[in-house]
Motif scaffolding. Structure first.
Motif, short mmCIF file in Angstrom:
data_model
loop_
_atom_site.label_atom_id
_atom_site.label_comp_id
_atom_site.label_asym_id
_atom_site.label_seq_id
_atom_site.Cartn_x
_atom_site.Cartn_y
_atom_site.Cartn_z
N VAL A 156 13.62 -15.58 -4.33
CA VAL A 156 12.78 -15.03 -5.39
C VAL A 156 12.37 -13.61 -5.02
CG1 VAL A 156 10.65 -15.39 -6.72
CG2 VAL A 156 11.95 -17.36 -5.88
N LEU B 161 5.40 -21.09 -6.27
CA LEU B 161 6.38 -21.26 -5.20
C LEU B 161 5.91 -22.26 -4.15
CD1 LEU B 161 7.61 -17.58 -4.68
CD2 LEU B 161 8.64 -19.40 -6.05
N THR C 123 12.88 -22.08 0.01
CA THR C 123 12.48 -20.93 -0.80
C THR C 123 12.29 -19.72 0.10
OG1 THR C 123 11.34 -22.36 -2.39
CG2 THR C 123 10.77 -20.04 -2.41
N PHE D 115 11.38 -15.37 -0.20
CA PHE D 115 10.84 -14.33 -1.07
C PHE D 115 11.15 -12.97 -0.47
CE2 PHE D 115 7.69 -11.60 -3.05
CZ PHE D 115 7.59 -12.10 -4.35
N LEU E 226 1.23 -15.43 -0.33
CA LEU E 226 2.34 -16.34 -0.08
C LEU E 226 2.03 -17.30 1.06
CD1 LEU E 226 5.40 -13.94 -0.47
CD2 LEU E 226 4.84 -15.88 -1.95
#
Length: 420
Positions: free
Chosen positions: A281, A334, A341, A343, A377
């Motif tokens: 992402v 997220l 995942t 980022f 995050l």
């Protein structure tokens, strides 16, 4: 259809008690065009003056009830909701039995509500045509629109068969038969990567990434993240249709947060993670809010830097508080992911129009967004901060480095860890 000589079965949905003439006209056009009409009656209060292939009683049975119970369920809302349930269930059973090559549905707001459930139950590649008095209306939420849905406005068709109505219906029937005869359904012989972007005047990474991923043995579908593109992306992700996603244009999340019509729905940036699809992402265009260029800017955004992309679409940037808010929302989405995942945070810019001398250049705002993501995050998300702009080659190289590592570890199926 794999065999072009086969006569396609086209399900024709409508309320035969009030639209008998229209539905029988549609059936005749479908026959003339080379299809086989299968009439499905979704009336509640009375039987049609013809014998449908599937009656309202069949629809009620598919909803595990009776037409009498539906008719006395409370009001038109509850009745049509139950009919929609039965219609979708019956349609899926027929499709699973190989008896559906396309569907066409006729209705006003009630019929369109039912039609959206029916079309949503069919996979990508099955032609779906809705003839509606509210086609293209903002009454229809994006999350209810199938990725390959076709619509046409039922102009002049609210009551009675007339020359305008016949023109619209005949176009729609010809279109769905042609689509059923000649469509090429997704083969699924190579793993599919889903990618989001805007046009190359704003975001350019897909020009580098698509050929590189194709050399690695993957197909790549790039979705235009202007509302409906992101909706299609989410719908396919919700069906587990991607081997991995490169969700690099997440701007639609900000659009939804700010209440604009350029939205993909509330679940944007959630379905890949929910279904365990590996996702890389990035915040491409995330500081922008898209608006209709043909309307005055809403008061809360009227003093923000503005860029008119064309006569339809313009964008403003959010202020620093808005940047912090959207970073928090993205981080929360997220954090709920069940799959791997990563980022990528490009510290030098996230869309072409934020470069020096461009209309949305705002180094202080970009710094605020970068810092907000550093703070928001969670540790479960692998953060890759790079000293580059999202349109620089270094961004694409970092994305491929992450992806190749996943392929090598078996996180992403198929393909090869290195380009051929």
């Amino acid at each position: 259809m794999s065999d072009e000589s086969k006569v396609p079965n086209i399900l024709v949905f409508g309320t035969g008690d009030t639209k008998a003439n229209e539905l029988q006209f549609m059936a005749e056009v479908i026959r003339t065009a080379g299809g086989r009409p299968v009439l499905v009656d979704v009336s509640v209060l009375a039987d049609p003056p013809y014998q449908p292939d599937f009656s309202r009683h069949d629809i009620a049975a598919a909803a595990e009830t009776t037409i009498e119970a539906i008719a006395t369920s409370g009001d038109e809302y509850s009745a049509m909701s139950l009919m929609a349930k039965g219609a979708a269930t019956l349609t899926r059973h027929l499709f699973d039995d190989g008896r559906v090559d396309g569907v066409i549905l006729l209705g006003g707001s009630m019929g369109t509500d039912l039609a959206l459930d029916v079309t949503a139950c069919l996979p990508l590649g099955v032609p779906k045509f809705v003839v509606s008095t509210i086609a293209f209306s903002h009454l229809i939420p994006p999350e209810r629109i199938a990725p390959d849905l076709m619509m046409i406005l039922w102009a002049g068709g609210l009551h009675g068969l007339n020359p305008i109505c016949k023109s619209v219906l005949s176009q729609a029937c010809g279109a769905v038969v042609g689509a059923a005869r000649f469509n090429v359904r997704p083969a699924g012989d190579r793993p599919l990567i889903g990618m989001t972007s805007l046009g190359s005047s704003c975001l350019k990474y897909m020009k580098h990434l698509q050929p590189a991923l194709e050399k690695r043995g993957y197909d790549v579908a790039v979705f235009h993240a202007t509302g409906m593109g992101g909706r299609a992306f989410e719908a396919i992700a919700a069906e587990g249709g991607f081997a991995a996603v490169f969700d690099f244009c997440t701007q639609e999340v900000n659009n939804h947060l700010n209440g604009t019509c350029v939205t993909s729905g509330p679940d944007r940036l959630e379905n890949a993670g929910r279904h365990g699809i590996p996702q890389i992402v990035a915040p491409g265009g995330l500081d922008m809010v898209d608006l209709q260029a043909w309307r005055d800017l809403p008061a809360p955004l009227a003093d923000r830097p503005y860029h008119a992309h064309n006569r339809l679409l313009g964008s403003v940037t959010t202020d620093n508080d808005g940047r912090r808010d959207i970073a928090r929302v993205v981080a929360e989405k997220l954090a709920a992911a069940t799959g791997e995942t990563a980022f990528i945070l490009p510290a030098r810019g996230i869309q072409e129009w934020d470069k020096p001398e461009e209309p949305l250049h705002d180094p202080d705002g970009l710094a605020a967004l970068v810092e907000a993501f550093r703070s928001a995050l969670p540790a479960s998300i692998a953060l890759h901060e790079i000293d580059a702009h999202i349109n620089d080659a270094a961004f694409s190289a970092k994305a491929l480095e992450i992806f190749d590592g996943w392929v090598a570890r078996g996180v992403v199926p198929g393909g090869k860890a290195q380009a051929a």
